[in-house]
Design a protein around this motif. Structure first.
Motif, PDB file in Angstrom:
ATOM      1  N   TYR A 179      10.239  -6.535  -6.567  1.00 16.88           N
ATOM      2  CA  TYR A 179      11.185  -7.311  -5.758  1.00 16.88           C
ATOM      3  C   TYR A 179      10.475  -8.449  -5.027  1.00 16.88           C
ATOM      4  CZ  TYR A 179      15.522  -4.644  -6.267  1.00 16.88           C
ATOM      5  OH  TYR A 179      16.679  -4.091  -6.747  1.00 16.88           O
ATOM      6  N   LEU A 180       9.299  -8.183  -4.487  1.00 18.51           N
ATOM      7  CA  LEU A 180       8.558  -9.226  -3.773  1.00 18.51           C
ATOM      8  C   LEU A 180       8.093 -10.310  -4.729  1.00 18.51           C
ATOM      9  CD1 LEU A 180       6.491  -6.972  -1.347  1.00 18.51           C
ATOM     10  CD2 LEU A 180       8.322  -8.546  -0.708  1.00 18.51           C
ATOM     11  N   ASP A 181       7.662  -9.912  -5.927  1.00 17.67           N
ATOM     12  CA  ASP A 181       7.247 -10.891  -6.928  1.00 17.67           C
ATOM     13  C   ASP A 181       8.409 -11.804  -7.307  1.00 17.67           C
ATOM     14  OD1 ASP A 181       5.210 -11.804  -9.037  1.00 17.67           O
ATOM     15  OD2 ASP A 181       6.932 -11.222 -10.284  1.00 17.67           O
ATOM     16  N   ARG A 182       9.580 -11.219  -7.529  1.00 20.07           N
ATOM     17  CA  ARG A 182      10.747 -12.028  -7.889  1.00 20.07           C
ATOM     18  C   ARG A 182      11.201 -12.913  -6.734  1.00 20.07           C
ATOM     19  NH1 ARG A 182      11.866  -7.275 -10.746  1.00 20.07           N
ATOM     20  NH2 ARG A 182      13.145  -6.379  -9.081  1.00 20.07           N
ATOM     21  N   ALA A 183      10.859 -12.512  -5.505  1.00 21.52           N
ATOM     22  CA  ALA A 183      11.193 -13.342  -4.345  1.00 21.52           C
ATOM     23  C   ALA A 183      10.198 -14.485  -4.151  1.00 21.52           C
ATOM     24  CB  ALA A 183      11.248 -12.490  -3.085  1.00 21.52           C
ATOM     25  N   GLY A 184       9.158 -14.536  -4.991  1.00 19.01           N
ATOM     26  CA  GLY A 184       8.237 -15.664  -4.950  1.00 19.01           C
ATOM     27  C   GLY A 184       6.927 -15.413  -4.250  1.00 19.01           C
ATOM     28  N   TYR A 185       6.613 -14.149  -3.930  1.00 17.98           N
ATOM     29  CA  TYR A 185       5.368 -13.834  -3.237  1.00 17.98           C
ATOM     30  C   TYR A 185       4.271 -13.466  -4.236  1.00 17.98           C
ATOM     31  CZ  TYR A 185       8.403 -13.559   0.850  1.00 17.98           C
ATOM     32  OH  TYR A 185       9.299 -13.855   1.837  1.00 17.98           O
ATOM     33  N   ALA A 186       3.021 -13.698  -3.846  1.00 16.97           N
ATOM     34  CA  ALA A 186       1.873 -13.181  -4.588  1.00 16.97           C
ATOM     35  C   ALA A 186       1.600 -11.773  -4.077  1.00 16.97           C
ATOM     36  CB  ALA A 186       0.653 -14.078  -4.380  1.00 16.97           C
ATOM     37  N   VAL A 187       1.572 -10.786  -4.959  1.00 16.50           N
ATOM     38  CA  VAL A 187       1.533  -9.390  -4.546  1.00 16.50           C
ATOM     39  C   VAL A 187       0.261  -8.708  -5.026  1.00 16.50           C
ATOM     40  CG1 VAL A 187       2.733  -7.172  -4.583  1.00 16.50           C
ATOM     41  CG2 VAL A 187       4.052  -9.303  -4.670  1.00 16.50           C
ATOM     42  N   ASP A 188      -0.446  -8.054  -4.100  1.00  9.30           N
ATOM     43  CA  ASP A 188      -1.545  -7.146  -4.417  1.00  9.30           C
ATOM     44  C   ASP A 188      -1.064  -5.724  -4.146  1.00  9.30           C
ATOM     45  OD1 ASP A 188      -3.353  -9.132  -5.119  1.00  9.30           O
ATOM     46  OD2 ASP A 188      -4.097  -9.343  -3.070  1.00  9.30           O
ATOM     47  N   ARG A 189      -1.653  -4.739  -4.837  1.00 11.35           N
ATOM     48  CA  ARG A 189      -1.265  -3.345  -4.646  1.00 11.35           C
ATOM     49  C   ARG A 189      -2.489  -2.484  -4.418  1.00 11.35           C
ATOM     50  NH1 ARG A 189       2.710  -1.923  -9.585  1.00 11.35           N
ATOM     51  NH2 ARG A 189       2.050   0.173  -8.949  1.00 11.35           N
ATOM     52  N   ALA A 190      -2.301  -1.439  -3.620  1.00 15.75           N
ATOM     53  CA  ALA A 190      -3.347  -0.441  -3.400  1.00 15.75           C
ATOM     54  C   ALA A 190      -2.665   0.905  -3.220  1.00 15.75           C
ATOM     55  CB  ALA A 190      -4.190  -0.787  -2.180  1.00 15.75           C
ATOM     56  N   ALA A 191      -3.327   1.976  -3.696  1.00 13.56           N
ATOM     57  CA  ALA A 191      -2.724   3.308  -3.678  1.00 13.56           C
ATOM     58  C   ALA A 191      -3.264   4.204  -2.568  1.00 13.56           C
ATOM     59  CB  ALA A 191      -2.919   3.991  -5.031  1.00 13.56           C
ATOM     60  N   ASP A 192      -4.296   3.759  -1.843  1.00 15.74           N
ATOM     61  CA  ASP A 192      -4.827   4.562  -0.752  1.00 15.74           C
ATOM     62  C   ASP A 192      -5.479   3.657   0.277  1.00 15.74           C
ATOM     63  OD1 ASP A 192      -7.516   3.977  -1.654  1.00 15.74           O
ATOM     64  OD2 ASP A 192      -7.320   5.605  -3.106  1.00 15.74           O
ATOM     65  N   GLY A 193      -5.921   4.276   1.384  1.00 13.84           N
ATOM     66  CA  GLY A 193      -6.470   3.495   2.486  1.00 13.84           C
ATOM     67  C   GLY A 193      -7.721   2.710   2.143  1.00 13.84           C
ATOM     68  N   VAL A 213       0.851  -1.184   0.000  1.00 15.97           N
ATOM     69  CA  VAL A 213       0.000   0.000   0.000  1.00 15.97           C
ATOM     70  C   VAL A 213       0.890   1.238   0.000  1.00 15.97           C
ATOM     71  CG1 VAL A 213      -1.922   1.173   1.113  1.00 15.97           C
ATOM     72  CG2 VAL A 213      -1.647  -1.305   1.413  1.00 15.97           C
ATOM     73  N   ASP A 214       0.926   1.949  -1.147  1.00 19.42           N
ATOM     74  CA  ASP A 214       1.740   3.153  -1.279  1.00 19.42           C
ATOM     75  C   ASP A 214       1.170   3.984  -2.409  1.00 19.42           C
ATOM     76  OD1 ASP A 214       3.936   5.043  -1.815  1.00 19.42           O
ATOM     77  OD2 ASP A 214       5.099   3.741  -0.486  1.00 19.42           O
ATOM     78  N   ASP A 215       1.016   5.285  -2.184  1.00 13.60           N
ATOM     79  CA  ASP A 215       0.448   6.153  -3.216  1.00 13.60           C
ATOM     80  C   ASP A 215       1.483   6.610  -4.243  1.00 13.60           C
ATOM     81  OD1 ASP A 215       1.665   7.712  -1.209  1.00 13.60           O
ATOM     82  OD2 ASP A 215       0.598   9.495  -1.897  1.00 13.60           O
ATOM     83  N   ASP A 216       2.757   6.297  -4.013  1.00 12.19           N
ATOM     84  CA  ASP A 216       3.808   6.605  -4.978  1.00 12.19           C
ATOM     85  C   ASP A 216       3.934   5.416  -5.927  1.00 12.19           C
ATOM     86  OD1 ASP A 216       6.263   6.857  -6.349  1.00 12.19           O
ATOM     87  OD2 ASP A 216       7.103   8.078  -4.747  1.00 12.19           O
ATOM     88  N   PRO A 217       3.510   5.569  -7.197  1.00 12.38           N
ATOM     89  CA  PRO A 217       3.509   4.416  -8.100  1.00 12.38           C
ATOM     90  C   PRO A 217       4.898   3.838  -8.341  1.00 12.38           C
ATOM     91  CG  PRO A 217       3.022   6.456  -9.289  1.00 12.38           C
ATOM     92  CD  PRO A 217       2.982   6.784  -7.840  1.00 12.38           C
ATOM     93  N   THR A 218       5.922   4.691  -8.306  1.00  7.50           N
ATOM     94  CA  THR A 218       7.279   4.185  -8.520  1.00  7.50           C
ATOM     95  C   THR A 218       7.718   3.284  -7.371  1.00  7.50           C
ATOM     96  OG1 THR A 218       7.880   6.161  -9.785  1.00  7.50           O
ATOM     97  CG2 THR A 218       9.680   4.835  -8.896  1.00  7.50           C
ATOM     98  N   VAL A 219       7.496   3.754  -6.140  1.00 10.58           N
ATOM     99  CA  VAL A 219       7.853   2.950  -4.972  1.00 10.58           C
ATOM    100  C   VAL A 219       7.059   1.642  -4.968  1.00 10.58           C
ATOM    101  CG1 VAL A 219       7.780   2.824  -2.452  1.00 10.58           C
ATOM    102  CG2 VAL A 219       8.530   4.929  -3.583  1.00 10.58           C
ATOM    103  N   ALA A 220       5.754   1.734  -5.213  1.00  3.85           N
ATOM    104  CA  ALA A 220       4.911   0.542  -5.207  1.00  3.85           C
ATOM    105  C   ALA A 220       5.359  -0.456  -6.263  1.00  3.85           C
ATOM    106  CB  ALA A 220       3.448   0.935  -5.433  1.00  3.85           C
ATOM    107  N   GLU A 221       5.719   0.042  -7.447  1.00  9.52           N
ATOM    108  CA  GLU A 221       6.140  -0.849  -8.527  1.00  9.52           C
ATOM    109  C   GLU A 221       7.457  -1.541  -8.193  1.00  9.52           C
ATOM    110  OE1 GLU A 221       7.106  -0.701 -13.340  1.00  9.52           O
ATOM    111  OE2 GLU A 221       6.315   1.060 -12.305  1.00  9.52           O
ATOM    112  N   VAL A 222       8.405  -0.786  -7.637  1.00 12.10           N
ATOM    113  CA  VAL A 222       9.697  -1.376  -7.289  1.00 12.10           C
ATOM    114  C   VAL A 222       9.535  -2.423  -6.188  1.00 12.10           C
ATOM    115  CG1 VAL A 222      11.946  -0.902  -6.239  1.00 12.10           C
ATOM    116  CG2 VAL A 222      11.063   0.598  -8.043  1.00 12.10           C
TER     117      VAL A 222
END
Length: 250
Positions: free
Chosen positions: A36-50, A23-32
């Motif tokens: 990294y988490l995806d390459r480490a083998g995790y399933a990743v969801d993203r959200a930009a606000d609360g 959860v991060d509103d900065d798209p660059t930070v969220a994407e990075v």
């Protein structure tokens, strides 16, 4: 706008990869971070606000949340409170602020760890791995008990005088460690290493968690007698103590 109540849908254990909600509103930070988490083998969801984070958590309850403190509309502290109101979930807080008060606020609402921006994505992945490694049930360890407190590592359940305690991941681990080592004094560095699994870190993390744990296990947290301060050393769990001095520094 007031967030509508929700009931999270907890996924059944399927043997799949742990699910991380970023959860991060900065798209660059969220994407990075997500990359990294995806390459480490995790399933990743993203959200930009609360509100989006709460919605994603309701649809697919995460195994861990990487949560920015500063979010539009609803800050990370409120998101953490609302998620913890619906079920236990480990939280690593991200903060761009250097003010120690902001970091402590995150720990006070139950964050298990925090990383200050700018940060190394590799370090964040290591912290995620560390938190997840300690969040699951522990097999092969006996139940622990003293002074009306009991801990069941396999069920990750703790009680005081028969009443269940609502503990965060780190609070549970800290109480378990104290129960395994009654009467022994440990420095904050010792506790950081043994409970958090880190040889370095902000020692205020330990101080805040000790204070939160005292608030849940002591009859009078202002005058703790179970988790005592050992001046110049750190802390000691003393189940046989009849009372203790007020701790003015933790």
């Amino acid at each position: 706008m007031q967030q509508q109540p929700y009931e999270p849908l907890r996924a059944q254990a399927t043997g799949g990869p742990p699910r991380i909600l970023v959860v991060d509103d900065d798209p660059t930070v969220a994407e990075v971070v997500a990359g990294y988490l995806d390459r480490a083998g995790y399933a990743v969801d993203r959200a930009a606000d609360g509100p989006a984070a709460l919605s994603r958590a309701a649809a697919h309850w995460p195994d861990l949340v990487v949560l920015d403190l500063m979010l539009p509309g609803m800050d990370g502290l409120e998101v953490c409170r609302r998620m913890r109101g619906h079920g236990p979930v480990p939280v690593i807080m991200l903060t761009a602020r250097g003010d120690e008060d902001d970091r402590i606020l995150g720990l006070e609402v139950g964050a298990d760890d925090y990383v200050t921006k700018p940060f190394s994505p590799r370090e964040l992945v290591l912290r995620v791995e560390s938190v997840l490694r300690r969040s699951g049930p522990v097999t092969g360890q006996p139940r622990l008990g003293a002074a009306g407190l009991t801990v069941d590592p396999a069920a990750r359940r703790a009680t005081k005088n028969g009443a269940e305690l609502s503990l965060t991941l780190r609070e549970f681990d800290l109480l378990s460690f104290f129960l395994r080592h009654p009467g022994q004094a440990f420095s904050r560095e010792d506790l950081m290493r043994e409970v958090w699994g880190w040889d370095f870190g902000d020692l205020s993390t330990v101080t805040v968690h000790v204070r939160r744990l005292r608030g849940k296990v002591e009859d009078d947290p202002a005058r703790p007698h179970l988790i005592q301060t050992v001046w110049g050393v750190g802390y000691r769990f003393d189940p046989g103590a009849a009372g203790g001095e007020e701790d003015r520094h933790a």
